[in-house]
Structures are given as structure tokens and as C-alpha cells.
Motif scaffolding. Structure first.
Motif, short mmCIF file in Angstrom:
data_model
loop_
_atom_site.label_atom_id
_atom_site.label_comp_id
_atom_site.label_asym_id
_atom_site.label_seq_id
_atom_site.Cartn_x
_atom_site.Cartn_y
_atom_site.Cartn_z
N GLN A 173 10.60 19.96 -47.62
CA GLN A 173 11.93 19.39 -47.46
C GLN A 173 12.68 20.05 -46.31
O GLN A 173 13.34 19.37 -45.51
CB GLN A 173 12.73 19.53 -48.75
N GLN A 174 12.57 21.37 -46.18
CA GLN A 174 13.21 22.06 -45.07
C GLN A 174 12.62 21.60 -43.74
O GLN A 174 13.36 21.31 -42.79
CB GLN A 174 13.04 23.57 -45.22
N GLU B 34 13.90 18.32 -42.63
CA GLU B 34 15.25 18.41 -42.04
C GLU B 34 15.16 18.90 -40.59
O GLU B 34 15.88 18.39 -39.72
CB GLU B 34 16.11 19.38 -42.85
N HIS B 35 14.28 19.86 -40.31
CA HIS B 35 14.16 20.39 -38.96
C HIS B 35 13.78 19.30 -37.96
O HIS B 35 14.40 19.17 -36.90
CB HIS B 35 13.09 21.49 -38.91
N THR C 109 14.00 16.14 -38.22
CA THR C 109 14.93 15.01 -38.20
C THR C 109 16.23 15.36 -37.50
O THR C 109 16.73 14.61 -36.67
CB THR C 109 15.24 14.55 -39.64
N ARG C 110 16.80 16.52 -37.85
CA ARG C 110 18.12 16.88 -37.33
C ARG C 110 18.09 17.46 -35.93
O ARG C 110 18.99 17.22 -35.13
CB ARG C 110 18.80 17.88 -38.28
N TYR D 199 17.79 24.84 -44.31
CA TYR D 199 17.75 23.37 -44.24
C TYR D 199 18.45 22.82 -42.99
O TYR D 199 18.36 21.63 -42.73
CB TYR D 199 18.37 22.77 -45.50
N ARG E 156 21.34 21.83 -42.30
CA ARG E 156 22.21 20.67 -42.43
C ARG E 156 23.56 20.89 -41.77
O ARG E 156 24.35 19.95 -41.64
CB ARG E 156 22.36 20.31 -43.91
#
Length: 219
Positions: free
Chosen positions: A50-51, A54-55, A57-58, A100, A102
Motif C-alpha cells: 500500500q505504501q 502511494e509512492h 501514484t503520488r 505513505y 499522502r
């Protein structure tokens, strides 16, 4: 981003690739983390899928890996923050959102290092230094003011009876003591600007870290 280079491994040049990691690399990244940070490093601080999702994607520009001999041998991850929003005593969990990212802010001024790792057999090959250099190039490319991050001080626990964290860092800088992480960061051109206590759960560092900076020389 993708570039080819040679590492010096076991006395021989070995061709390697640094590139942005993707979803297809998650298993290899997690395996590299486990090899790089064995116990007593807390297992819950190793990357999970999950982390990593996020990497990529963000902030894919801040998600780097290095490959050699057909496998991932290391990685480095960052996010962008507006540094003025954080006190000098920030923790790793606070600024990275527990890994994460975010809180990644594309309009920020600082590329903050979330993590860097190289598997033990490729340490001293140049892999870590090349990952760091590539992240410096990202700072320049994105016209950010600096790269910043907390460096673990894994030699501190054995010296805690003799020195405060600040004194320990001073002795490492003076060359009186050697610390595998801080000495590596100094060789990479990072400059210490302070010490954060309670930065990251780490038995060897007694949870302390040196906050270390590299400033964009073109701004």
C-alpha cells in the motif's frame, strides 16, 4: 527517468540501472528492504504494498530503484514538502505520513528523503551514492531548494554513556568516531543542520537522527 552506470562489486565493474520503480517492482523492493534492514530494525517500518502504491501514484519522480545482476539491489524514495510547515523537531512519521507520503505537496520547496536502502552485498559498490546523486538531480530538475532528511545514527547506542546525540554527531564529523549512516551521508555531500530526538523508532540510534541537507547550488 532511467540511466545506466557501472558499480564496482567484488572488485569488478558491474552494469547497473537506476530508474523510477513501478507496480511491477513491489516484490523486489520489499525483498531488498528486508535484506537491508534485518532485526532489530522494526519489521513494521519496512515497505508494504500500500505504501509503495502511494509512492508511484503520488510522486513517481521520487521513487527510485537500482538494478544489477537481474534484481533490485536498492531503492530511494522521497516526497516534496513545504519546509516552513514543519518544526525542526519533526518526526519521520509526521513528515512522511508514516511512509505513505499522502502529505506530498507538488508546490513545496524541499525534496524530503523517506528512505534509502542498499542490500548488504552491494554496499561500498557505489550504489547508495549513485541513488543519492540521482535524487540531487531530481532536486535540480524540479527547481527545488534542497534535499533534506533524517539520517539514522546506528552507532549512537554504544556511545550514549559518553555523549549526547549532538556530541556524538560532532565527533563523527570530526572523524573521531565512525557511524555507517552519517559517514556515508557526509561522503554524499549532505550537511548536518541539527539532531532530532524521537525521530524514528530505532534501537541502535536510541530513536535519534541527524537532520542533513543538500542545497540546490543552482538557486
Amino acid at each position: 527517468m532511467r540511466k545506466e552506470l557501472y558499480l564496482l562489486h567484488a572488485g569488478k565493474p558491474v552494469r547497473a540501472t537506476i530508474r523510477n520503480y513501478t507496480h511491477d517492482d513491489f516484490d523486489g523492493l520489499i525483498a531488498a528492504q528486508k535484506a537491508s534492514f534485518p532485526p532489530p530494525f522494526p519489521e513494521e517500518l519496512l515497505w508494504n504494498e500500500q505504501q509503495l502504491r502511494e509512492h508511484v501514484t503520488r510522486f513517481p519522480d521520487g521513487a527510485l530503484c537500482i538494478e544489477a545482476e537481474g534484481r533490485i539491489i536498492g531503492s530511494m524514495t522521497g516526497l516534496i514538502v513545504e519546509l516552513d510547515r514543519y518544526a525542526s523537531s519533526h518526526t519521520w512519521e509526521e513528515i512522511t505520513d508514516n511512509g505513505y507520503i499522502r502529505k506530498h505537496d507538488p508546490n513545496g520547496d524541499t525534496l524530503y528523503v523517506v528512505d534509502i536502502c542498499v542490500i548488504p552485498e552491494f554496499r561500498k559498490s557505489g550504489a547508495g551514492k549513485w541513488l543519492m546523486q540521482t535524487m540531487y538531480e531530481t532536486v535540480v530538475h524540479l527547481r527545488l531548494a534542497r534535499l533534506l532528511g533524517g539520517g539514522r545514527m546506528p552507532g549512537y547506542a554504544s556511545k550514549a554513556a559518553e555523549a549526547t546525540p549532538e556530541q556524538y554527531l560532532e565527533k563523527v564529523i570530526a572523524g573521531e568516531w565512525n557511524d555507517p549512516v552519517i559517514t556515508f551521508l557526509l561522503r554524499c555531500g549532505r550537511m548536518p543542520i541539527g539532531v532530532a530526538e524521537h525521530y524514528l523508532e530505532d534501537e541502535d540510534s536510541l530513536d535519534c537522527a541527524a537532520i542533513m541537507e543538500w542545497r540546490n547550488p543552482f538557486l
